[in-house]
Design an enzyme around this catalytic site. Sequence first.
Site, short mmCIF file in Angstrom:
data_model
loop_
_atom_site.label_atom_id
_atom_site.label_comp_id
_atom_site.label_asym_id
_atom_site.label_seq_id
_atom_site.Cartn_x
_atom_site.Cartn_y
_atom_site.Cartn_z
N ALA A 253 0.85 -1.18 0.00
CA ALA A 253 0.00 0.00 0.00
C ALA A 253 0.89 1.24 0.00
O ALA A 253 2.11 1.15 -0.07
CB ALA A 253 -0.93 -0.01 1.21
N LYS A 254 0.24 2.38 0.10
CA LYS A 254 0.97 3.65 0.03
C LYS A 254 1.97 3.79 1.18
O LYS A 254 2.92 4.55 1.08
CB LYS A 254 -0.02 4.81 0.03
#
Length: 322
Positions: A253-254
């Site tokens: 994810a980010k």
Amino acid sequence: MLRCCGRLAPSPTGLLHLGNAWAFLLAWLAARAQGGRVLLRLEDIDPQRSQPDLAAAALEDLRWLGLDWDAGPDVGGPHAPYAQSGRGTLYEAALARLEAAGLTYPCFCTRKELRQMAAAPHVDDRGAPYPGTCRGLSETQRQALLAQGRHAAVRLRCPEDPIDFVDAVQGPQRFTLAACGGDFALRRSDGVVAYQLAVAVDDGLMGVTQVVRGRDILPSTPRQIALLRLLGMPVPAYAHVPLLLDAAGERLAKRHHSLALRELRERGVDARRVVGLLGRLAGCNPSGAALRPQDLLTKFSLATVPRADIRLDAACLRALIS
């Protein structure tokens, strides 16, 4: 015969990471391996989360990876604009058609009330099951809520019939919309068009015939198929690819800044090494040799892509950044 049209649909809410590169590379390969077209669409429908600088970064990072597209926000095309933020009139027209057919209703539930309803785990990233609280409100009840200053979202009266389709990676699928969360929002109470409607309308109007994306989006697919059918639009073929996980088994994810494509670029990582690793994971580059995306086309098949999520161990990451 209708020519295959795939799409890349980055959301400019953060920098693209290795997990995004995996899904976009497979989407590109799946279309190009059939001699098909690829379009790029920015999914920037949410004005609170989308950022123009991240949209520009996404295009730069995808080009660095070696991907190209035949239509998009930077090259134009027959279905412009290719950013959802500029397609509001198209979404409103589709919403008006559904409303005229009696397929929608206003929902006055507040976010707090929706959170309280979410005692059960979320079905997917798009929200918790909705029990149909506002489905049967009378006109008198609706007017009373409006008089209280309540703002209404718009929800779809979901059909009860199951949605069947064959996923090119995950195999035969059958869902009821009730199992996918029930009546879902088409427009939020703040006036922003919801993801499901925007994506379905865009895929239909842009002539997308093949959607390749992450397995986590699978529960959204029956919703989008239902909308496409209700709007009389063709339904694309779908392939939901496994997710890339970190060493702890968490989805990339980010927060995985070290695996952002921008970070890899700045560290001097060769894009061909990234493509080579992803090709190995997809079963079309057994040696993991550094290659360009077009070098994988003759060996790529969705049939070789594994169904189960893939954990990136230390050896994988060393091969990438060493």
